[in-house]
Every structure is written in structure tokens, then in C-alpha cells.
Design a protein around this motif. Structure first.
Motif, PDB file in Angstrom:
ATOM      1  N   ARG A 188       0.829  -1.202   0.000  1.00  7.11           N
ATOM      2  CA  ARG A 188       0.000   0.000   0.000  1.00  7.11           C
ATOM      3  C   ARG A 188       0.866   1.256   0.000  1.00  7.11           C
ATOM      4  NH1 ARG A 188      -5.098   1.410   4.024  1.00  7.11           N
ATOM      5  NH2 ARG A 188      -5.876   3.170   2.813  1.00  7.11           N
ATOM      6  N   ALA A 189       1.962   1.228   0.752  1.00  4.46           N
ATOM      7  CA  ALA A 189       2.879   2.369   0.726  1.00  4.46           C
ATOM      8  C   ALA A 189       3.480   2.542  -0.663  1.00  4.46           C
ATOM      9  CB  ALA A 189       3.990   2.162   1.759  1.00  4.46           C
ATOM     10  N   LEU A 190       3.766   1.431  -1.339  1.00  2.00           N
ATOM     11  CA  LEU A 190       4.298   1.509  -2.699  1.00  2.00           C
ATOM     12  C   LEU A 190       3.257   2.083  -3.650  1.00  2.00           C
ATOM     13  CD1 LEU A 190       6.756   0.865  -4.445  1.00  2.00           C
ATOM     14  CD2 LEU A 190       5.803  -1.418  -4.807  1.00  2.00           C
ATOM     15  N   SER A 191       1.989   1.760  -3.412  1.00  2.00           N
ATOM     16  CA  SER A 191       0.919   2.339  -4.224  1.00  2.00           C
ATOM     17  C   SER A 191       0.842   3.846  -4.040  1.00  2.00           C
ATOM     18  CB  SER A 191      -0.423   1.687  -3.846  1.00  2.00           C
ATOM     19  OG  SER A 191      -1.486   2.302  -4.532  1.00  2.00           O
ATOM     20  N   VAL A 233      17.706   6.095  -6.530  1.00  2.00           N
ATOM     21  CA  VAL A 233      16.727   7.058  -6.047  1.00  2.00           C
ATOM     22  C   VAL A 233      16.063   6.463  -4.812  1.00  2.00           C
ATOM     23  CG1 VAL A 233      14.652   8.386  -6.573  1.00  2.00           C
ATOM     24  CG2 VAL A 233      16.307   7.923  -8.378  1.00  2.00           C
ATOM     25  N   VAL A 234      16.153   7.190  -3.716  1.00  2.00           N
ATOM     26  CA  VAL A 234      15.554   6.744  -2.456  1.00  2.00           C
ATOM     27  C   VAL A 234      14.295   7.555  -2.215  1.00  2.00           C
ATOM     28  CG1 VAL A 234      15.888   6.405   0.013  1.00  2.00           C
ATOM     29  CG2 VAL A 234      17.837   6.185  -1.550  1.00  2.00           C
ATOM     30  N   PHE A 235      13.169   6.862  -2.140  1.00  2.00           N
ATOM     31  CA  PHE A 235      11.887   7.498  -1.866  1.00  2.00           C
ATOM     32  C   PHE A 235      11.500   7.251  -0.409  1.00  2.00           C
ATOM     33  CE2 PHE A 235      11.722   6.515  -6.418  1.00  2.00           C
ATOM     34  CZ  PHE A 235      11.300   7.728  -6.963  1.00  2.00           C
ATOM     35  N   ALA A 236      10.929   8.269   0.221  1.00  2.16           N
ATOM     36  CA  ALA A 236      10.414   8.143   1.587  1.00  2.16           C
ATOM     37  C   ALA A 236       8.925   8.466   1.567  1.00  2.16           C
ATOM     38  CB  ALA A 236      11.147   9.092   2.526  1.00  2.16           C
ATOM     39  N   VAL A 237       8.098   7.541   2.053  1.00  3.16           N
ATOM     40  CA  VAL A 237       6.647   7.698   2.047  1.00  3.16           C
ATOM     41  C   VAL A 237       6.160   7.827   3.486  1.00  3.16           C
ATOM     42  CG1 VAL A 237       4.442   6.692   1.345  1.00  3.16           C
ATOM     43  CG2 VAL A 237       6.502   6.308  -0.047  1.00  3.16           C
ATOM     44  N   ASP A 238       5.526   8.933   3.774  1.00  2.00           N
ATOM     45  CA  ASP A 238       4.941   9.144   5.099  1.00  2.00           C
ATOM     46  C   ASP A 238       3.736   8.231   5.257  1.00  2.00           C
ATOM     47  OD1 ASP A 238       4.083  10.085   7.502  1.00  2.00           O
ATOM     48  OD2 ASP A 238       3.565  12.095   6.821  1.00  2.00           O
ATOM     49  N   LEU A 239       3.644   7.508   6.357  1.00  2.00           N
ATOM     50  CA  LEU A 239       2.581   6.534   6.563  1.00  2.00           C
ATOM     51  C   LEU A 239       1.375   7.097   7.296  1.00  2.00           C
ATOM     52  CD1 LEU A 239       4.760   3.452   7.575  1.00  2.00           C
ATOM     53  CD2 LEU A 239       4.025   4.187   5.294  1.00  2.00           C
ATOM     54  N   GLY A 240       1.361   8.371   7.587  1.00  2.00           N
ATOM     55  CA  GLY A 240       0.251   8.971   8.308  1.00  2.00           C
ATOM     56  C   GLY A 240      -0.655   9.759   7.390  1.00  2.00           C
ATOM     57  N   GLY A 241      -1.957   9.788   7.715  1.00  2.00           N
ATOM     58  CA  GLY A 241      -2.906  10.604   6.976  1.00  2.00           C
ATOM     59  C   GLY A 241      -3.348   9.974   5.674  1.00  2.00           C
ATOM     60  N   ARG A 242      -4.383  10.567   5.067  1.00  2.00           N
ATOM     61  CA  ARG A 242      -4.919  10.067   3.806  1.00  2.00           C
ATOM     62  C   ARG A 242      -4.092  10.544   2.616  1.00  2.00           C
ATOM     63  NH1 ARG A 242      -9.482   7.737   2.982  1.00  2.00           N
ATOM     64  NH2 ARG A 242      -9.773   8.744   0.973  1.00  2.00           N
ATOM     65  N   ARG A 243      -3.469  11.709   2.716  1.00  2.00           N
ATOM     66  CA  ARG A 243      -2.636  12.225   1.630  1.00  2.00           C
ATOM     67  C   ARG A 243      -1.277  12.619   2.192  1.00  2.00           C
ATOM     68  NH1 ARG A 243      -7.790  13.339   0.363  1.00  2.00           N
ATOM     69  NH2 ARG A 243      -8.441  12.894  -1.759  1.00  2.00           N
TER      70      ARG A 243
END
Length: 276
Positions: A188-191, A233-243
Motif C-alpha cells: 500500500r505504501a508503494l501504491s 533514487v531513495v523514496f520516503a513515504v509518510d505513513l500517516g494521513g490520507r494524503r
């Protein structure tokens, strides 16, 4: 008894179609990042520029089907919802196989969770209800009676049990868990990442569609992708909130952050993903 079940299924179908249409139009009208609609439903299988039109068209079809069940006394109007839900069942099954990261979009961006067996089961249940309505010939404004009330309640309970959207509602009603303790599947984080502006900005430089490494630190999920020029390329995805925020940085072969060049500014840039 079948006539009673069909009479109970009619209001369920009408309400479901109407709610689905309203939710889709609300999603289209809501201000979101570019590409948000392309992560929902069968729109992921077509070019992104057609996603908005596809969502609107689906909503209009649902309104027409609901209206037909209420005011048109003709077999075509009674059988078309069954065809619609049967097609939806097949599309969701195919979508789960081909794009497991995409949401069904059944109720707009509320249905952004990856398609699972519950969503497919709900569509199949609605197909069966619509088939009963078509076979029995029931039409017109539904009337709740002593005979139909238990069946309506049972049908609604079945649909709610098959609705993954309920999980999101329940989680909001509960006391919020700190994001660092909140479970989040990597898929889901990858999505979320693939629906962000940062992904679009760097996608042309990536050498692989899948990450070579990933890990989680507190409220962030990190993904590493090999890139041209012997870089990553290093991506960081915040796991909080809807957006939540998505950030990216280009790292050279020597482990240092790359300077401005083909990959753009090397600083961590924040963006908002198109779907959560």
C-alpha cells in the motif's frame, strides 16, 4: 419467497447505485493531485487522461440504472443492473490479478484500498440480487413491509460485511494509534509512492519497476530504486494521513547525494500523492 427477496433486493440495489454515483462525482469534483483518479477502479487500465471521464461515465450509468429500476417497467431496465454488476465482478477480479495495488473505486476515493475478495464478493452479491429483481419483474418505488424488512436487513448486513470501506470508518472511530505503531503493508505504501508527483518526476530515470530494497523507520517507509548514471533514487513515504508526504533523493555511486542534473534538485522535495 423469491418474490419477497426480490422486493427486498430492489431498494438495496437502488441505494447502492445512487451512493456509488454520488461518491464518484464527489471524488471527481474534489481537489486532488493530478493522477488521483488513475489509481481507482478500471481507470488504472486505461490512459491517465481518460480517468476523469471514465469515473464520470460510470457515475452516470449508475444513476441511469437506479432511475430505471424505479420508474421504467420494462425487462431491459430490470436486467441491466445485473449485467452491470456481473461486469463489475469480472473487472474487479481481473484488476486484482493485474493491478493488485489499485483500489476498486466503487465509492470513489473512499474505496482506495487494494481490491480484495471482499470487494469481489460484494459485487457478486449485488449481481445475484439484481438477477432476482430481473427474474421476478419487480420494479417501481420500493415499499418496506413486514415480510421484506428482515431480508433488507440481511442484505445490508451482507454488503457491509463485504465492504472494506467499513474498516476505514471503524479505524477513524477508534482512538487513533500513533503512526509509528500503525500497521501499513509495503504494497500500500508503494501504491502511494507510485501515485505521487515525486514518482512521476523520477520515473524516467529508474531502471526497474520494483524496489531493490525497502525498510521502515517510525512513520516512514523507504524504497530504493536503481537509476541511470550508476545512481539510486531513495523514496520516503509518510505513513500517516490520507494524503501523506512523499520525498525523494538521488544518491550517487559514492554514497553522496547527487547534485542538480538530469535528476533535478537533489534535496528532499515534498509532494502529495494522488491516493492514499
Amino acid at each position: 419467497m423469491l418474490s419477497t427477496i426480490a422486493a427486498a433486493a430492489l431498494p438495496i440495489l437502488v441505494v447502492t447505485l445512487a451512493l456509488g454515483g454520488v461518491a464518484k462525482l464527489a471524488t471527481v469534483g474534489r481537489e486532488t493531485s493530478p493522477g488521483a483518479l488513475a489509481r481507482l477502479g478500471p481507470a488504472v487500465l486505461m490512459p491517465e487522461r481518460f480517468a476523469r471521464s471514465a469515473m464520470i461515465a460510470c457515475a452516470l450509468v449508475e444513476f441511469v440504472l437506479a432511475t430505471g429500476l424505479l420508474v421504467v417497467d420494462h425487462p431491459v431496465a430490470r436486467w441491466l443492473p445485473g449485467v452491470f454488476f456481473a461486469l463489475a465482478t469480472y473487472v474487479l477480479w481481473d484488476l486484482r490479478r493485474r493491478r493488485p495495488d489499485a483500489g476498486c473505486g466503487c465509492f470513489g476515493d473512499v474505496s482506495d484500498a487494494p481490491v480484495g475478495l471482499r470487494s469481489i464478493g460484494r459485487a457478486a452479491a449485488l449481481t445475484a440480487m439484481a438477477a432476482l429483481v430481473g427474474a421476478d419483474g419487480v420494479t417501481g418505488l420500493p415499499h418496506v413491509t413486514v415480510e421484506t424488512a428482515p431480508w433488507i436487513g440481511g442484505g445490508l448486513a451482507l454488503l457491509l460485511a463485504c465492504s472494506p470501506e467499513i474498516d476505514g470508518v471503524v479505524s477513524r472511530l477508534r482512538r487513533r494509534v500513533p503512526c509509528e505503531q500503525r500497521p501499513m503493508p509495503p504494497g500500500r505504501a508503494l501504491s502511494r509512492l507510485r501515485g505521487s508527483a515525486e514518482w512521476r518526476a523520477h520515473a524516467g530515470a529508474l531502471l526497474a519497476d520494483e524496489p531493490s530494497d525497502m525498510w521502515r523507520e517510525l512513520c516512514w517507509r523507504f524504497f530504493v530504486f536503481p537509476a541511470r548514471g550508476d545512481a539510486e533514487v531513495v523514496f520516503a513515504v509518510d505513513l500517516g494521513g490520507r494524503r501523506p508526504a512523499v520525498r525523494a533523493v538521488v544518491v550517487g555511486a559514492d554514497g553522496r547525494i547527487a547534485g542538480s542534473g538530469d535528476h533535478g534538485d537533489a534535496s528532499l522535495r515534498e509532494s502529495t500523492p494522488v491516493s492514499a
